[in-house]
Structure formats: structure tokens, C-alpha cells
Design a protein around this motif. Sequence first.
Motif, short mmCIF file in Angstrom:
data_model
loop_
_atom_site.label_atom_id
_atom_site.label_comp_id
_atom_site.label_asym_id
_atom_site.label_seq_id
_atom_site.Cartn_x
_atom_site.Cartn_y
_atom_site.Cartn_z
N ALA B 217 0.83 -1.21 0.00
CA ALA B 217 0.00 0.00 0.00
C ALA B 217 0.86 1.25 0.00
CB ALA B 217 -0.92 -0.02 1.21
N THR B 218 1.87 1.30 0.89
CA THR B 218 2.67 2.53 0.95
C THR B 218 3.55 2.67 -0.29
OG1 THR B 218 4.25 1.34 2.33
CG2 THR B 218 2.68 2.72 3.45
N HIS B 219 4.01 1.53 -0.83
CA HIS B 219 4.83 1.59 -2.04
C HIS B 219 4.04 2.20 -3.19
CE1 HIS B 219 7.95 0.41 -4.84
NE2 HIS B 219 7.01 -0.08 -5.63
N HIS B 220 2.82 1.70 -3.37
CA HIS B 220 2.03 2.22 -4.48
C HIS B 220 1.56 3.64 -4.23
CE1 HIS B 220 2.10 -1.24 -7.03
NE2 HIS B 220 1.91 -2.01 -5.97
N LEU B 221 1.28 3.96 -2.94
CA LEU B 221 0.92 5.35 -2.62
C LEU B 221 2.06 6.28 -3.01
CD1 LEU B 221 -1.16 7.18 -0.97
CD2 LEU B 221 0.60 7.10 0.78
N ASN B 222 3.28 5.86 -2.68
CA ASN B 222 4.44 6.71 -2.93
C ASN B 222 4.67 6.89 -4.42
OD1 ASN B 222 6.55 8.24 -2.08
ND2 ASN B 222 7.99 6.55 -1.95
N SER B 224 2.31 6.87 -6.68
CA SER B 224 1.14 7.40 -7.37
C SER B 224 1.22 8.92 -7.48
CB SER B 224 -0.12 7.01 -6.61
OG SER B 224 -0.15 7.70 -5.40
N ARG B 225 0.20 9.48 -8.09
CA ARG B 225 0.08 10.92 -8.21
C ARG B 225 0.02 11.56 -6.82
NH1 ARG B 225 -1.92 14.44 -12.17
NH2 ARG B 225 -2.88 16.26 -11.23
N VAL B 226 -0.74 10.88 -5.92
CA VAL B 226 -0.84 11.38 -4.55
C VAL B 226 0.54 11.42 -3.90
CG1 VAL B 226 -1.84 10.92 -2.29
CG2 VAL B 226 -3.18 10.51 -4.33
N GLY B 227 1.34 10.36 -4.14
CA GLY B 227 2.67 10.31 -3.57
C GLY B 227 3.53 11.46 -4.03
N ARG B 228 3.42 11.80 -5.31
CA ARG B 228 4.20 12.93 -5.82
C ARG B 228 3.73 14.23 -5.19
NH1 ARG B 228 3.81 10.03 -10.52
NH2 ARG B 228 2.13 11.30 -11.38
N ALA B 229 2.40 14.34 -4.99
CA ALA B 229 1.88 15.54 -4.34
C ALA B 229 2.41 15.64 -2.90
CB ALA B 229 0.35 15.51 -4.33
N LEU B 230 2.45 14.49 -2.22
CA LEU B 230 2.97 14.49 -0.85
C LEU B 230 4.44 14.90 -0.83
CD1 LEU B 230 1.33 11.27 0.66
CD2 LEU B 230 0.58 13.63 0.83
N ALA B 231 5.20 14.38 -1.80
CA ALA B 231 6.62 14.76 -1.87
C ALA B 231 6.76 16.26 -2.08
CB ALA B 231 7.30 13.98 -2.99
N ALA B 232 5.88 16.81 -2.92
CA ALA B 232 5.92 18.26 -3.17
C ALA B 232 5.63 19.02 -1.88
CB ALA B 232 4.92 18.63 -4.26
N ILE B 233 4.65 18.53 -1.10
CA ILE B 233 4.31 19.19 0.16
C ILE B 233 5.50 19.10 1.12
CG2 ILE B 233 2.81 19.07 2.18
CD1 ILE B 233 0.61 18.03 0.33
N ARG B 234 6.17 17.94 1.11
CA ARG B 234 7.31 17.77 2.02
C ARG B 234 8.42 18.76 1.67
NH1 ARG B 234 9.11 12.72 0.71
NH2 ARG B 234 10.69 13.57 -0.67
#
Lengths: 372, 386
Positions: B217-222, B224-234
Amino acid sequence: MSSLLTPEKLVDALSLGALYALIAVGYTMVYGIIRLINFAHGEVFMLGAFWALLIVGMDEPTGVNIFVALVPSMLMCAAVGMNVDWTTYLPLRRRLPRSDALSILSLGLLGIGAIFYKLTGDAAHVWYSDGAHTAIGWGVIGLLPIVIFALALGEKLEWLGRSLGRVASDRLSALITAIGMSLILQTLAQLIWGAEPRAFPEASLPAFLNESVFSIFGARVAGKELVIWVAAIVIMVLLQLLVTRTKIGTAMRACSMDQKTAALMGISVDSVIAFTFVIGSAMAAIAGVLYAVKVGGSISFRMGYYQGLIAFAAAVLGGIGNIKGAMLGGVLIGFVQGFSGGGNFSLPFVVMILVLLIMPRGILGEPQATRA
Amino acid sequence: MSFLAAQLRRLGSLDDRTQGLIALALAVVLPFVVGRTFLNTSLYIGTYAVLALGLNVVVGFTGLLDLGFVLFLATGAVVTSFLLSLTRTPDGTVQWAVSASGGIEGTQIFGFDGSILLIILIAGSVCALVGVLRGLPTLRVRGDYYAIVTLGIAEIAFETFLWDENSWINFTQFTGGAFGIKLPRADRPVLLGDPLRWSSPTVYFLILAGVVVAVLATHHLNRSRVGRALAAIRLDETAARACGVNVNRHKLIAFAVSGFIGGIGGALFVVWKEGTYSVKSFDVWQSILILCGVVLGGMGSIRGALVGITVLLAIDQALRQNYGGVTVPAEALNLIYGFLLIVVMRFRPQGLLPPVRRGRPLTESEHEALRTEPARLFRLGDKDVS
């Protein structure tokens, strides 16, 4: 609700607020300069009370008055505060090979020493039967060769650090380091003084502390409450004068605005930061001793965590980084605690979160950086 | 030695899928080759690995320091033991008792075979909801304030769990209060016809399945598009907002996923503990223990979280052993954790296995093009800035 607002609770709330303000100022001063939540500050507050206990004697009272013990306690806490900065945060700010070596070795030896201490017998027994001064003396003598050894080893450790692939540290690293330091100090206190609450001997607490001095609105004010109020007000005024009127205070404010520019103006930033730790820790020591007086002389190693965290909530509530905010937050949280009966640990956090919802930077806070 | 190093390097150069399959194969074989004590340790590590993976979503992917993750462990565990103890009495009413010694007369509602899977899902969903609810007020606070608010909420919950009949809501009927939870033997969950005890291999494979689900789950989240958005927020919240990332929405997704995985961890915790534990143990140091694992392994890296929590708990278990009459006092363990945190932050702040920079590797021709003509965005003096 008549039981909610009684004069007795008002008196209690005022002295609790004064104590929380004294601790909160230490949190906020460090945050103002290096933008770091110094989690170890609560433990310094706890150590302040325990150093004083060490001097007045626990099982065999030395007859020293608790207020006389306050002075060496402040000095010890100032030293601990400076040590916390030098061993944990300075190496993160500046890459000095020697500070690396010193911090790693002193931390490691502290840990090994405490475990050894516990294994060889009851620590408290060793402290009090042989006399504390002997132990401290041996400690100082024992530290000297370690320091020399560490200095000699400095270059090697720097090489080790490089080979491990070190990168530049950020603020999150400093925060986690602070949590680690807090864990170490708290555990050390537990190992040395035990998990049970410790009591100050009767002889060290002057009689006037529990006598009624005067009364307001029908509530009697004991001597200890008056001592806490006067001490808090005097210290806050002195601190305000120090920050606004003296050269070192100006340097502190300059560092909190812009460290690079301050350094260019000839301010020794590291010394100013160490001085901030010293002042904050000395104030925490005062708060620790006064807290012991307030609760009737019984202290526990957990108070650094519980009371420290509440004081921290006070600093956040007032707007962390702002000294007046910390005073205001301390008094507010004191009132919340005092009027709710005192034992409730979660209520200060409820108030803090509610205030942060309306004012995300606290009451008097500055803008917070987006990047952690 | 150099042979081993070469093999390790070869292992490191394999892609994620192959590495994962090798690790999974080793984990499947493990219970058949080791003894019971070691198996119990691996259950401990597996449960906390799920929790560490959940925390990693918020701390590692989104870059928000969460100091109150124990909230999900506690909520998941309490929900699980509550559901397991739900009983339909002969006169038709539904009752529960989480710390009754004999249990209640009647039939267990979640007594059917495999009910634990359903319960794990429910616990996860409840915790996802808790995560979103906890996240809503924290959307406005930034940076260090977030860490403090999560810490505060976990402390509030910790106190609330101990509310007895003198408070507004009697929480001790769900949490067992100071005495803790002790599910009756009859209320133990059953899976594949096997009552779940920690010595049964079914528990091991259930927890292993939890770890695998959390990793996937976390691998695919990371990725995904959501994961990229989270990286941008970080990396920079304001810049992410300026680029059109819906910061609040993505933060809430991260909180929900993190809470869901944390809830699964809480449910597995009950299974591992065989239904006997105390909510008193869910204090802030549990949050810090899980955080230590994530930080030690490398924030934002899934294999890092797994390796970090494994190393940490293995050290913990090794220190608790008795070596010829010499034991390390339990209090001194915290000393070692604190020391470990400081040393790791000093010498390797990125952790043991930091996340690998993502993105498609350049092809040979693209490399060639870069070498011959570096991309220029603009020139400053005589320097290329790209």
C-alpha cells in the motif's frame, strides 16, 4: 458554579502560572534563537529540584536551607544546559571534529556509567553514605583523561563520520536529537534517584512557607505562594531588563533575527546561544526548586516530562519564540490547571489546541516557516 | 568478507520487486527454521513494522513530524478487543466485557472463523476516520506546531481512555482502565480453524500478511500521483500550493492512509498479545519508539522503515536477555534509545537506508546529450544555472 471560582483556587492558579511561565520562558528563548524545541528543557527543570535535594541531603539532612541550595542548583543546571547545547546541538550546527568526539564520548560514558552504577548497587545508597562531594570529586577527576582522550580522537571520528556518508543536518534532526537528550536525562535521573518520589527533609523547608502570611478575599496565602509570586515577578523583570537593556541581550535579539548578519557584526553566535541555554536552565532550576516547595517537598523524575510538557504547551499557547508570550501563556495555563483542580494533564493541551485553531501561531507568535 | 560485500552490493542493485520477493521468501521460511522465542520476537517486530510503515506515510512521505502515532495503535487495539468481546446473551441483548475473567454467557458475535480479517478492516477504517478527524484541526498549523498538536492529542486520548464512571463517558468499560484488557479465552479469534495463539504459525502468517499489505500500500501510494503531491508538500508546502497541489486534500489522504495502517497495526497488536494488554502502556514513549525505528531506517524509505524497526527491536530484545546472570536494567534501555537517536542524527541523519531518488533513469543517448550540451535555464555571470 460557585465551586469553580474560589479564592483558594485563584491563589493556587497564580502560583502555578508563575512556575509555568518560568519554565516556558526557557523553551521560548531557545526557540527564538535557534528555532529548536528544546525537549530536554523539562528535564533540566526536574534536575534543578534534584540537585537542590542532593545538597540539602535526603536521608541524612545536611541542615542546609532549600533557598541556599538554590544557588548551587542554578549553577549545576546552567552547566547541564550548556552541556546539552555543546554535546547535542552545537555539533549539528557546526561540524567541529572535536565537538563530535566530545559529545559522543561524554554521552556514551554517561550511559555506561549509569548502567554500571545501577549494577554495582543502589545508586542512592552510594551517593548518600559516602557523601555526595566525594562522588562529584571522583567524577571530575575521572572526566579529565576522557576529555584529553576525546580531543586526541577527534580527527579519527571526523574521518569516521565522513566515511559513513554524513549529509547536512536540518531542523528535524535537531528536534529528534532533543528528544534523545530528554530521554537520556530522564532515564539518568531515574537510575540515580529511583522511580519513587523523593521528599525534601523537614529541616530544609523553612517554617514560614506553610504559615499564612495574609489573606485575600478570605483565602489564606501561605508563605510559599508569596515566595513564588515575588520570585517570578522579580525574575521576569530582570530578564526583561537583560534582554532589552544589556549588550548581551541586544546580541541575543540580533541572533534571533538573523544569525548570519549577527555573526558579521562581530557577535559570537555560539557563545550567545550557549548563554541563552545557561539563562534558561538557571531559570528552570529556580522553577524546579520553587515547584518542590509548592508541592510540599516531594519530587519525582517524571515531573520533567509532565510539568515540562505543560510548560511547553504554555510557551506554544503564547506564541513560541516570544518571551512575553511565554509569560502570558504560562499564567493562562496556570489558571486552567488551577481552576480545574490541578491533577488534569490533558486540559492544558485542549486549551492549547483550541487556541492554535484560532491563532495558528499562538497568541503573540511570529510566522512559522513552511519547511520543517 | 569482500565476497559478502559484493553479494550485498549485487542484492542492492536488484529492483524493488525482486528484493521484496527475496525478503518475502525468507520471511515465509523463517518460522520453520527458528525456535519459539525467536518466533515471538518476530511477531513483535512484525506488528511494529506495520506501525512504522503507517507512521512513515506522514513523517517520511509528507514531511510532518507526528509525535502522537500511538493514538492509532491504541484506538485500533481497543476497537479490536471491543469487537472480539461483543456477545449476544441468551435473552437477546448485546453485551461486552473486555476484562471479565470468565466472559459473558452467550454467543460471540464475531466468533465465526476468519472474523479477525473483518475486525482488522473495521479497526483500520475507524483509525482512518480518527486520522482524518485529528488531521482537520492540524491543517492550519505548520512545522513544529504540528508535532506538538499531535503529541497533545495523543496525551488527551491517553487520559480519556482512563475515564471511569465518574466522568461524562465511562471509557474504562472499553479500555479496562488501569487494570488493562484481558479477553476471555473463549473470545480469542479463530482463523482457518486455528485459535490464534502466538505460538501458532497462523498468527505469524497473519502478521506477515499485514506487513506485506502495508508495504504494498505505501509503495504504491508513494509511486502514485498522490505520492508525488505528498513529496511536493514535504519539499515546500507553499511552492506545492502554487503548483496547483491541493495541499489540504492530500494531507488528509496521507492522514487517512497512515491511520488505516496504524489501525491494522493496533489490531495485530491485540492478536500478538493474545488479548491481554493495558492501555497504560500506550504512552508517548511508544510513539517515540516507532519514530526511532523510522528515523533509524531512513525517513521516507519503506525498506528503511522495515530495517530500522527490525534493528531497533532486535537490539531491544537482545538487551533484555540474561547473559550469565548479568542483565541490563529495563530503565537503562531508554538511555540506549536516546543515545542511538543522537548518534544517528549526528552521523547519519538520513538513516541506514535512505530513500532512493526516484524518476526514470536517463537513457544512453540522453546521457550523451547532457554531456555534450548541458541544459541551460539561464546564465548568471559565467555560470550555468539549471
